[in-house]
Design an enzyme around this catalytic site. Sequence first.
Site, PDB file in Angstrom:
ATOM      1  N   HIS A 147      44.731  65.082  48.935  1.00 21.45           N
ATOM      2  CA  HIS A 147      44.400  64.294  47.740  1.00 21.45           C
ATOM      3  C   HIS A 147      45.723  63.933  47.048  1.00 21.45           C
ATOM      4  O   HIS A 147      46.267  64.718  46.286  1.00 21.45           O
ATOM      5  CB  HIS A 147      43.513  65.163  46.841  1.00 21.45           C
ATOM      6  CG  HIS A 147      43.020  64.477  45.609  1.00 21.45           C
ATOM      7  ND1 HIS A 147      41.697  64.151  45.411  1.00 21.45           N
ATOM      8  CD2 HIS A 147      43.658  64.041  44.504  1.00 21.45           C
ATOM      9  CE1 HIS A 147      41.547  63.559  44.240  1.00 21.45           C
ATOM     10  NE2 HIS A 147      42.733  63.482  43.669  1.00 21.45           N
ATOM     11  N   CYS A 150      44.625  62.056  35.507  1.00 23.16           N
ATOM     12  CA  CYS A 150      44.240  63.388  35.068  1.00 23.16           C
ATOM     13  C   CYS A 150      44.572  63.537  33.596  1.00 23.16           C
ATOM     14  O   CYS A 150      45.712  63.372  33.198  1.00 23.16           O
ATOM     15  CB  CYS A 150      44.964  64.459  35.869  1.00 23.16           C
ATOM     16  SG  CYS A 150      44.691  66.116  35.195  1.00 23.16           S
TER      17      CYS A 150
END
Lengths: 314, 314
Positions: free
Chosen positions: A220, A253
């Site tokens: 990822h 994020c």
Amino acid sequence: MTDGLPMRVTATGLPARVRIHEVGARDGLQNEKSVVPTEVKAEFIHRLAGAGLTTVEATSFVHPKWVPQLADAEALFPMLRDLGGEAHLPVLVPNARGLDRALALGARRIAVFGSATETFANRNLNRTVDESLAMFEPVVARARQDEVHVRGYLSMCFGDPWEGAVPVSQVVRVAKALVELGCDELSLGDTIGVATPGHVLALLTALNEAGVPTSAIGVHFHDTYGQALSNTLAALQHGVTTVDASAGGLGGCPYAKSATGNLATEDLVWMLDGLGIETGVDLGRLTATSAWMAERLGRPSPSRTVRALSHKES
Amino acid sequence: MTDGLPMRVTATGLPARVRIHEVGARDGLQNEKSVVPTEVKAEFIHRLAGAGLTTVEATSFVHPKWVPQLADAEALFPMLRDLGGEAHLPVLVPNARGLDRALALGARRIAVFGSATETFANRNLNRTVDESLAMFEPVVARARQDEVHVRGYLSMCFGDPWEGAVPVSQVVRVAKALVELGCDELSLGDTIGVATPGHVLALLTALNEAGVPTSAIGVHFHDTYGQALSNTLAALQHGVTTVDASAGGLGGCPYAKSATGNLATEDLVWMLDGLGIETGVDLGRLTATSAWMAERLGRPSPSRTVRALSHKES
């Protein structure tokens, strides 16, 4: 649409097929400030599956207070029931309460979200790494009892905005613990996008040596420094066949500075198409889906492929 | 500035050192609509050399009518005289007249600009491929007589916006012809950014088989579809040690649709730093230079690394 491009030329030592774990609808949307209507999310996921993505992470059963954007999980998940045969629809589950909610709706794949560093575990989960593993333990055990597939996300595998470079051995310890809890699959997250190919290979090799097979590992990567695709290539050369990506490059994020830019699924598919690696994804339909979603979000997609192909069509 | 990141982890089969051929001041600026003052260009080039770049393409001695942005070559080149010991300063030379101008100013490295496809040769040079080779012949011969180093750019090596995929054999034919004319070095251009790693390896292998050694080959990738860095990794794995890049990702190509986005030098240096491959470049100084230039141009740099690091500092 692409004038017969990219030209397909295979290379030795690469897998014949890659499974893309599409995270746009969950990881991608969760940081959007204005709440996306549930119907739009449902259509987005349907379009992603329609483009050939066979694993589409759908939502998160985290407490609605934490991620308001995904507070509609109970309403959304039943709207995806018709996709059952077409695509896996994993959902994020932070704890036992989240698992209850997910199982009640019939989820067959869940994911827990761990951290390789203490600082991020503390900021994201308000726990130490070991406390978070203890929290996951009954969740994973019960999911497996119900034959639910469990993915273990592991954040900050390469660098951490507060701790800097993260030692490989530290990542291996937490990764092994997640596998021992019963995770079927790991997703190694480069949450702040700082990895480079040698580091990727070193971590994969160390995990193999610790008994974690490559077949249980997904990668990822984030494009914060433009490194996501070259790191993916290195991982494919090591034998990795599960790659996370976000349609249109949506997401980031919220708890980590500079953590912008998931690898765009379109940029990944362009490379895999060129290499003759099967994904089942129709790049044209996927690009159209991301362009459609970008319109709904009111800003252009950060995916270079989406921009180049949309530009061509206009 | 980067918190000890990227972590340096080498990988086997990669070169120990890479020479970056910096094209920002020429290829990057040539498509800017508002003319950049000569003094700003001179300072840009000084800053690039100060950041450790040892090859900085300075300008073009093309007819001023064609590229107004670089019409100040005669004024600019003497302003770089003090860099003689620090950096090579190649200049683009389209024909005999351009060579006269470059040699009169003391240029010691020149580049000619060829095309692998007929359509682009026609649009860019108003000639067939063979006619353009005939035009380069006396230029290269005279340069070599004067012991001037000659680079041969080769555009559209992987795809062409009008012709689609470009056969490897077609590229090899023109590349070989450029080497036979006397070019010391080739730069393989993916002008529209469509290449993928298998295609890159196939072309490099075919060139080797045709007698062109890897040491004479540089690669020039564009990020139109986000593929530049993974293609670079594949080229490095093949043994290539000369990589073209543009500070801050400046540039594109005015004659080819969708040809946006040179590989950003900072994104390249991030990867090479992480891999422990020497470049001599100071990433912090380079990023500051691109941020400075972006301010002068009035828009943010497209380099992800420049954006991430500038964001961190602010």
